[in-house]
Scaffold this motif. Structure first.
Motif, PDB file in Angstrom:
ATOM      1  N   ARG A   1      26.634 -34.839 -27.789  1.00 36.38           N
ATOM      2  CA  ARG A   1      27.337 -35.897 -27.039  1.00 36.38           C
ATOM      3  C   ARG A   1      26.716 -37.252 -27.411  1.00 36.38           C
ATOM      4  NH1 ARG A   1      26.574 -31.631 -23.684  1.00 36.38           N
ATOM      5  NH2 ARG A   1      24.671 -32.555 -22.805  1.00 36.38           N
ATOM      6  N   VAL A   2      27.519 -38.113 -28.005  1.00 30.70           N
ATOM      7  CA  VAL A   2      27.011 -39.337 -28.629  1.00 30.70           C
ATOM      8  C   VAL A   2      27.687 -40.565 -28.034  1.00 30.70           C
ATOM      9  CG1 VAL A   2      26.571 -40.494 -30.819  1.00 30.70           C
ATOM     10  CG2 VAL A   2      26.820 -38.009 -30.768  1.00 30.70           C
ATOM     11  N   LEU A   3      26.898 -41.592 -27.731  1.00 31.85           N
ATOM     12  CA  LEU A   3      27.431 -42.902 -27.379  1.00 31.85           C
ATOM     13  C   LEU A   3      27.392 -43.773 -28.623  1.00 31.85           C
ATOM     14  CD1 LEU A   3      28.399 -45.022 -25.274  1.00 31.85           C
ATOM     15  CD2 LEU A   3      25.988 -45.657 -24.993  1.00 31.85           C
TER      16      LEU A   3
ATOM     17  N   SER B   1      31.022 -34.880 -29.741  1.00 30.06           N
ATOM     18  CA  SER B   1      31.757 -35.497 -28.639  1.00 30.06           C
ATOM     19  C   SER B   1      31.335 -36.960 -28.543  1.00 30.06           C
ATOM     20  CB  SER B   1      31.440 -34.771 -27.329  1.00 30.06           C
ATOM     21  OG  SER B   1      32.046 -35.416 -26.230  1.00 30.06           O
ATOM     22  N   VAL B   2      32.296 -37.883 -28.657  1.00 28.92           N
ATOM     23  CA  VAL B   2      31.966 -39.304 -28.827  1.00 28.92           C
ATOM     24  C   VAL B   2      32.499 -40.150 -27.676  1.00 28.92           C
ATOM     25  CG1 VAL B   2      32.244 -41.341 -30.289  1.00 28.92           C
ATOM     26  CG2 VAL B   2      31.920 -39.083 -31.337  1.00 28.92           C
ATOM     27  N   THR B   3      31.627 -40.996 -27.148  1.00 28.47           N
ATOM     28  CA  THR B   3      32.015 -42.042 -26.216  1.00 28.47           C
ATOM     29  C   THR B   3      31.763 -43.382 -26.889  1.00 28.47           C
ATOM     30  OG1 THR B   3      31.435 -40.703 -24.281  1.00 28.47           O
ATOM     31  CG2 THR B   3      31.586 -43.084 -23.956  1.00 28.47           C
ATOM     32  N   VAL B   4      32.767 -44.244 -26.908  1.00 30.24           N
ATOM     33  CA  VAL B   4      32.663 -45.562 -27.537  1.00 30.24           C
ATOM     34  C   VAL B   4      32.498 -46.624 -26.461  1.00 30.24           C
ATOM     35  CG1 VAL B   4      33.926 -47.343 -28.834  1.00 30.24           C
ATOM     36  CG2 VAL B   4      34.000 -44.944 -29.581  1.00 30.24           C
TER      37      VAL B   4
ATOM     38  N   LEU C   1      26.055 -50.508 -16.126  1.00 25.66           N
ATOM     39  CA  LEU C   1      27.103 -49.804 -16.869  1.00 25.66           C
ATOM     40  C   LEU C   1      26.496 -48.885 -17.922  1.00 25.66           C
ATOM     41  CD1 LEU C   1      30.065 -49.301 -17.745  1.00 25.66           C
ATOM     42  CD2 LEU C   1      29.841 -51.321 -19.234  1.00 25.66           C
ATOM     43  N   LEU C   2      25.492 -49.368 -18.628  1.00 21.42           N
ATOM     44  CA  LEU C   2      24.850 -48.563 -19.665  1.00 21.42           C
ATOM     45  C   LEU C   2      24.232 -47.299 -19.079  1.00 21.42           C
ATOM     46  CD1 LEU C   2      23.057 -51.323 -21.798  1.00 21.42           C
ATOM     47  CD2 LEU C   2      25.065 -49.982 -22.447  1.00 21.42           C
TER      48      LEU C   2
ATOM     49  N   SER D   1      26.761 -40.302 -16.882  1.00 29.27           N
ATOM     50  CA  SER D   1      28.035 -39.638 -16.570  1.00 29.27           C
ATOM     51  C   SER D   1      28.611 -38.887 -17.760  1.00 29.27           C
ATOM     52  CB  SER D   1      29.049 -40.664 -16.048  1.00 29.27           C
ATOM     53  OG  SER D   1      29.357 -41.627 -17.041  1.00 29.27           O
ATOM     54  N   HIS D   2      28.342 -39.358 -18.971  1.00 28.36           N
ATOM     55  CA  HIS D   2      28.839 -38.686 -20.167  1.00 28.36           C
ATOM     56  C   HIS D   2      27.793 -37.746 -20.774  1.00 28.36           C
ATOM     57  CE1 HIS D   2      32.691 -40.906 -20.681  1.00 28.36           C
ATOM     58  NE2 HIS D   2      32.055 -41.795 -19.936  1.00 28.36           N
TER      59      HIS D   2
END
Length: 336
Positions: free
Chosen positions: A2-4, A26-29, A57-58, A64-65
């Motif tokens: 899981r990657v930001l 799994s990517v969150t941008v 937010l960070l 959360s992700h």
């Protein structure tokens, strides 16, 4: 994993996001769209519009992700602008990187891949340039990237942060299906500026024709954006506790400004008008990467090393996207 991905709506970031997802991650941008394009974000990624200045937010996003690693692309890249507006570059490239690193420590995320630059080397006496060469950046942009590297190294020593820092040379090209390409506002990179001139009948400025090179113009190492994206996937797969490395990414081949213009003329079938001007202060005659370290340790090598292929892919994207992507959100803050 899981990657930001910060700056995942930008040029290199969007290509990397696509490659990461295709590789099973799994990517969150996270991007504030001040420089990036919503249209460039892979629809399979989770997308958050936000700023790296927002500590809450960070931390919330990392938790959360359930983020396991961060790939940090977000930043400002215009070398000439950095000379006239250094505050923007030190704030965005250094201070906001520090903010991100602090959030990672608070959230217990201890893996990062950092998007650095060959600008950290400055005007070296030795070519090709290996990672062991002493960095001496000559612009605020280059210094801001090197300072961020230093902060990451300090976090590694103090907090056990694992990192891989990738120093890019001149990234160009586009995806082979022409869905993604280079669309900066304003555009400062050579190949898209030449292709814009071909499209619009403009004139390309050549800064200096009296360098000690075969045709008198600067020689640079151009690397395909898809090869850069793939390096991030390999780096992520390699990243584990205790890994703290720096790698160059380049083709190990040098192309002069006139050679690049000739390649663009061949790809477009158009004669491109040029104007020869004096050298720009601080422009090195030759910059070529030594990439033996990443080839040996990560088994990476460029799949698209020729300038002809890089230009052809770039031209196909520009010719099918004459107006680029949607405009960046100018109301967004300058930092990603």
């Amino acid at each position: 994993m899981r990657v930001l991905v910060t700056g995942g709506a930008g040029y290199i970031g969007s290509h990397a996001v696509r490659d990461l997802i295709n590789s099973g991650h799994s990517v969150t941008v996270l991007d504030n769209l001040s420089k990036g394009h919503r249209e460039a974000v892979d629809p399979r990624a989770s997308f958050i519009v936000g700023n790296l200045s927002n500590q809450d937010l960070l931390i919330r996003t990392l938790h959360s992700h359930q983020i396991e690693a961060v790939i940090h692309f977000a930043g400002l890249i215009d070398v000439r602008e950095s000379v006239h507006e250094p505050y923007k570059y030190y704030y965005t490239n250094l201070s906001l990187t520090l903010n991100l690193l602090y959030a990672m420590m608070k959230a217990g995320v201890k893996k990062i891949i950092y998007s650095s630059s060959a600008a950290v080397y400055g005007n070296p006496d030795i070519n090709p340039i290996a990672e062991r060469e002493h960095p001496e950046p000559i612009t605020p942009y280059g210094r801001s990237k090197l300072m961020a590297e230093t902060v990451i190294e300090d976090f590694g020593r103090a907090y056990g942060l694992s990192y891989i820092m990738l120093r890019y040379f001149n990234v160009a090209g586009a995806s082979t299906d022409s869905i993604l390409g280079e669309d900066h506002h304003p555009e400062s990179h050579l190949i898209p500026r030449i292709l814009h001139a071909a499209n619009e009948g403009g004139v390309v400025e050549i800064f200096g024709t009296d360098y000690q090179t075969p045709d008198g113009t600067c020689i640079r190492d151009f690397i395909h954006v898809l090869d850069v994206a793939r390096a991030h996937v390999l780096a992520l797969n390699h990243l584990r506790p205790g890994i703290q490395e720096i790698y160059n990414i380049g083709s190990e081949r040098g192309f002069s400004v006139k050679e690049v213009i000739a390649a663009c003329e061949k790809a477009t079938g158009k004669k491109i008008s040029t104007i020869e001007l004096k050298r720009r202060a601080g422009d090195p005659a030759i910059l070529i990467a030594n990439t033996q370290k990443i080839r040996k340790e990560l088994k990476w090598m460029p799949l698209y090393p020729s300038i002809e292929t890089i230009v052809q892919h770039s031209w196909h994207w520009h010719s099918t996207h004459p107006n680029g992507l949607e405009e960046p959100d100018d109301s967004a803050q300058i930092h990603h």
